[in-house]
Structure formats: C-alpha cells, structure tokens
Design a protein around this motif. Structure first.
Motif, short mmCIF file in Angstrom:
data_model
loop_
_atom_site.label_atom_id
_atom_site.label_comp_id
_atom_site.label_asym_id
_atom_site.label_seq_id
_atom_site.Cartn_x
_atom_site.Cartn_y
_atom_site.Cartn_z
N PRO A 244 -30.25 -51.02 10.97
CA PRO A 244 -30.19 -50.15 12.14
C PRO A 244 -28.76 -49.66 12.39
CG PRO A 244 -31.51 -52.09 12.62
CD PRO A 244 -30.88 -52.32 11.28
N GLY A 245 -28.67 -48.40 12.78
CA GLY A 245 -27.37 -47.82 13.08
C GLY A 245 -26.74 -47.10 11.90
N HIS A 246 -27.15 -47.44 10.69
CA HIS A 246 -26.50 -46.85 9.52
C HIS A 246 -26.77 -45.34 9.44
CE1 HIS A 246 -24.83 -46.80 5.42
NE2 HIS A 246 -25.78 -45.91 5.17
N VAL A 247 -28.03 -44.94 9.66
CA VAL A 247 -28.33 -43.51 9.53
C VAL A 247 -27.67 -42.72 10.65
CG1 VAL A 247 -30.44 -43.81 8.20
CG2 VAL A 247 -30.56 -43.76 10.69
N THR A 248 -27.52 -43.33 11.84
CA THR A 248 -26.80 -42.64 12.92
C THR A 248 -25.36 -42.37 12.50
OG1 THR A 248 -28.19 -43.51 14.69
CG2 THR A 248 -25.96 -42.84 15.29
N ALA A 249 -24.73 -43.35 11.88
CA ALA A 249 -23.36 -43.17 11.39
C ALA A 249 -23.30 -42.07 10.34
CB ALA A 249 -22.82 -44.48 10.83
N CYS A 250 -24.32 -41.97 9.51
CA CYS A 250 -24.36 -40.91 8.49
C CYS A 250 -24.53 -39.54 9.13
CB CYS A 250 -25.50 -41.17 7.51
SG CYS A 250 -25.26 -42.62 6.45
N LEU A 251 -25.40 -39.44 10.11
CA LEU A 251 -25.60 -38.17 10.79
C LEU A 251 -24.31 -37.74 11.51
CD1 LEU A 251 -28.54 -38.73 10.04
CD2 LEU A 251 -29.20 -38.06 12.35
N GLU A 252 -23.65 -38.70 12.13
CA GLU A 252 -22.40 -38.38 12.81
C GLU A 252 -21.34 -37.92 11.82
OE1 GLU A 252 -21.58 -41.99 14.87
OE2 GLU A 252 -22.89 -41.50 16.59
N ALA A 253 -21.27 -38.57 10.66
CA ALA A 253 -20.30 -38.17 9.64
C ALA A 253 -20.62 -36.76 9.12
CB ALA A 253 -20.31 -39.17 8.48
N ALA A 254 -21.90 -36.48 8.91
CA ALA A 254 -22.30 -35.15 8.45
C ALA A 254 -21.88 -34.08 9.46
CB ALA A 254 -23.80 -35.11 8.21
N HIS A 255 -22.11 -34.35 10.73
CA HIS A 255 -21.73 -33.38 11.76
C HIS A 255 -20.21 -33.24 11.86
CE1 HIS A 255 -25.91 -33.90 13.79
NE2 HIS A 255 -25.90 -32.89 12.94
N GLU A 256 -19.50 -34.34 11.66
CA GLU A 256 -18.03 -34.28 11.70
C GLU A 256 -17.48 -33.31 10.65
OE1 GLU A 256 -16.33 -38.11 11.16
OE2 GLU A 256 -17.27 -38.95 12.95
N VAL A 257 -18.07 -33.34 9.46
CA VAL A 257 -17.54 -32.50 8.37
C VAL A 257 -18.16 -31.12 8.37
CG1 VAL A 257 -17.08 -34.54 6.96
CG2 VAL A 257 -19.22 -33.28 6.61
N GLY A 258 -19.03 -30.84 9.33
CA GLY A 258 -19.59 -29.51 9.47
C GLY A 258 -20.93 -29.29 8.81
N TRP A 259 -21.55 -30.34 8.30
CA TRP A 259 -22.87 -30.20 7.70
C TRP A 259 -23.94 -30.17 8.77
CZ3 TRP A 259 -23.10 -34.46 3.32
CH2 TRP A 259 -22.12 -34.19 2.35
N SER A 260 -24.97 -29.38 8.56
CA SER A 260 -26.19 -29.50 9.35
C SER A 260 -27.05 -30.61 8.75
CB SER A 260 -26.96 -28.18 9.33
OG SER A 260 -26.18 -27.14 9.88
N VAL A 261 -27.98 -31.13 9.54
CA VAL A 261 -28.85 -32.23 9.08
C VAL A 261 -30.31 -31.86 9.33
CG1 VAL A 261 -29.45 -34.66 9.30
CG2 VAL A 261 -27.06 -33.94 9.56
N VAL A 262 -31.11 -31.97 8.28
CA VAL A 262 -32.56 -31.76 8.37
C VAL A 262 -33.24 -33.07 7.96
CG1 VAL A 262 -34.54 -30.49 7.45
CG2 VAL A 262 -32.37 -29.30 7.88
N TYR A 263 -34.29 -33.41 8.68
CA TYR A 263 -35.05 -34.61 8.33
C TYR A 263 -36.52 -34.23 8.20
CZ TYR A 263 -37.34 -39.18 8.82
OH TYR A 263 -38.13 -40.29 8.62
#
Length: 378
Positions: free
Chosen positions: A90-109
């Motif tokens: 738990p929490g790992h994917v949230t950290a990944c989504l936050e990192a993606a947003h930090e670098v300017g990536w959009s996220v689709v699930y």
C-alpha cells in the motif's frame, strides 16, 4: 527538501502533438496492451528487464517505481497502468502517480478487475484500487457494468473501450475433426485463487450426466495443468472425474498459443469456473475461436463482454442451470459446432470484425491520451 520536479519536467519535449505519444505501459509486453496500442499515434516503451528474471518476464514491473519514473522523465509523456500492481505494498502506487505528475506525465488507469482473479483476499487490492482510481487523470474499463460500479463506488466516470482480440495474428486457426459427440469443457489451468475447481467440475459433470440421461451424446472435458497452486483441489477434481463415465481429465503443461487454440477449438461449449472476477480474457479467446461460453451468473461483467446468444449464464453448484445454459447455447443461431464449416465461417467473420473493432479501440486510446496530456499542459 528541494524538489527535483523542475529539471525533470523541462527535459521533456514540450509539444507531443507532432509525434507519437510515448507511453510507459505497466506492462508493455502483454497481448492486450499490444492490441490497444496498435496505432501510429502511440509508441509504447519496452518493459525494463527484471533483474534475475528470464527474458520476457515483466513482473514485478520495474517501471512502476518513483525513482525509475524520475530518472526517465524525458523519455515519455504518459503512464498507463494495466496489470501487476498487486506486487507492491500500500502507498507504492500513490508514490508512483505523484512522481509521474511531478515530471509532467499524465496517468491513465484501465480498471480490468474490480476483484482480482489472482488473489483470494481482496482487502489490500481494494485499498490499491482506491489509490489508482482516485489518483489517475483518466480511467478506462471494458464494460458498462464495470463503469457503473466505478461511478457508484468512487464517483468517477470511466471511458468504456471493449476488450480487444487475444487471438495471436501468428496463429492459424486450427482445423479440428468434426464429431457427433458434443464436448463441453472447462480449463482449470493452475487452479488460481478465483477458480472454483471442485464447484465447477461438480456442476459440469452433473449437467452432462443430465443431458446424457435425455439421450444426448455429450462428454465433459476437464483440463488442468500439471503444476497447480492447490494440490488438494487437484486431488478432488481427479476423484470427481474418476467416478464419472461422462467425463475425462487431461493434465498437461501450460499450452502455447497454438496448443491452446487447438484445445479450445475442439469444444462446443466452454465453461468459465470463476468464483469471483470482473472481465475474462479467456472468454474473448473463445469468442475469437467461435466457441460458445457458459459464465457463472451474478459474478463480474462477463455477460456484457459479448451480449449475444453465444454467451449464457449458469449457477455454480446447480447442474440443472448449466444443463439449460448448454442447451440454449447449442440451439442458438450464432452457435457453430466444433470442426464444422459453420465454425470456420464464424471464426473468419469474427476475425474480420476484430480488425475493425480493435483499430477503433486503439484510436480511442490515442484520443484519450491526447486529451489528458492537453489537460495537464493547460
């Protein structure tokens, strides 16, 4: 602590509209992903190699890691998560989504599973679903029923893009010999947690014996891998089949694409043995091969994947309900018997339809990607 977001974000090409969208897909090397990404507008990065794993193994996915995402900020425009998140706490994917947003990536699930077929206990996965559904910029799912469940639980809308074909383009659809005998089969594979092996085989044998008492020439075919996750269930299946003259058991190694296509093509009806789940790639492969499918009622959105008369529902544990479902499937207008000329025509027609439908699905993915990238840039 000083943020590293700015240098990562500025390293990226600012305007992706003039080139293919570069996608980090979790995973990349999966038949489903290959189909939905088959657009000149989409460029999916290869799965990073998993240390110590054989070539071609993508799990646990290396790219689903905050440090990896920051290190590869300039390489992609978007993160699309499909499968494999259950490998992480738990929490790992949230950290990944936050990192993606930090670098300017959009996220689709893509919400493939509201209940995970590989897990017996769902609590950790449900918590992870909450992270993913709430944190992604856009959601995709495969059926209206799943979309309704997402809307009801999280208040978010998911774009519905139907499941693509899973029949490999490299597989020539096999010709099998026609038979007067009707074959109703179930493939238990390695007895993963959502497979009710004992319940499904008990129901299948009961239904087939009922049909035989009515004079039908029908046999129950049960397949199972040599290596299974539940040895006790395997022994119970062996006993059940051994006591019935109406059933045969075939145990084998995991089949390759051609071997699986041959095994399924020999069936008139295939039974799904699931106790929980949402969508089924197995059902899709059966549809591609012209094989009618009986699905457990009240479970998942299986009936919505192909809402035609070649998919019917039965109740696990109720042989009479499966007897009715098999009868309906064998009498349906869209049904074609194994080895018949009609089966060959059905497969050819469905393959042609898939070419069109899969292209539409890939284009829908590209359109969604463009939209969420534009929204993040605005």
């Amino acid at each position: 602590m000083q943020s590293t977001a700015t240098p990562h974000a500025t390293a990226r090409v600012a305007d992706p509209t003039s080139r293919p969208i570069r996608v980090v897909s979790i995973p990349a090397a999966h038949p489903y992903v290959g189909r939905v990404s088959a657009s000149p507008e989409i460029d999916v990065l290869d799965d990073p190699p998993v240390e110590g794993a054989p070539s071609g193994v993508w799990w646990p996915p290396v790219a689903l890691d905050p440090s990896w995402i920051r290190d590869h900020a300039a390489d992609a425009d978007l993160l699309h998560i499909h499968f494999g998140t259950e490998s992480f706490p738990p929490g790992h994917v949230t950290a990944c989504l936050e990192a993606a947003h930090e670098v300017g990536w959009s996220v689709v699930y893509t919400v493939h599973d509201l209940e995970h077929p590989q897990l017996e206990y769902q609590a950790a996965y449900e918590a992870q679903l909450d992270e993913l559904v709430r944190g992604a910029d856009a959601l995709i799912t495969l059926t209206p029923g799943a979309a309704a469940g997402i809307r009801e639980h999280w208040g978010r809308d998911a774009v519905v893009i139907p499941h693509p074909s899973l029949l490999s383009d490299d597989v020539t659809v096999p010709l099998v010999l026609p038979s007067a005998e009707t074959r109703v089969g179930v493939h238990l594979k390695d007895l993963r947690p959502n497979v009710d092996a004992v319940g499904a085989v008990t129901t299948l044998i009961d239904a087939v014996e009922r049909l035989r008492r009515r004079g039908a020439d029908v046999v129950a075919e049960v397949r199972m891998h040599h290596a299974v996750r539940d040895p006790e269930a395997r022994e119970a299946v062996r006993r059940l089949v051994g006591r019935s003259e109406a059933a045969l058991l075939i145990e084998h190694e995991r089949l390759d694409d051609l071997g699986l296509a041959i095994a399924l093509s020999r069936l008139d009806v295939c039974l799904l043995p699931y106790r929980h789940g949402t969508h089924s790639g197995w059902l899709e492969l059966c549809w591609d091969l012209g094989v009618s499918v009986a699905v457990p009622s009240g479970i998942g959105a299986y009936l919505e994947q192909h809402p035609d008369d070649t998919v019917s529902a039965y109740d696990l544990g109720d042989g009479a309900s499966l007897e009715r479902a098999v009868g309906e499937l064998l009498e349906a207008d869209g049904t074609s018997r194994a080895g018949s000329a009609g089966r060959g025509a059905t497969v050819a027609d469905r393959r042609a339809r898939r070419v069109v439908d899969d292209a539409v699905g890939a284009a829908a993915h590209a359109e969604l990607y463009r939209r969420v990238i534009a929204e993040r840039a605005s």
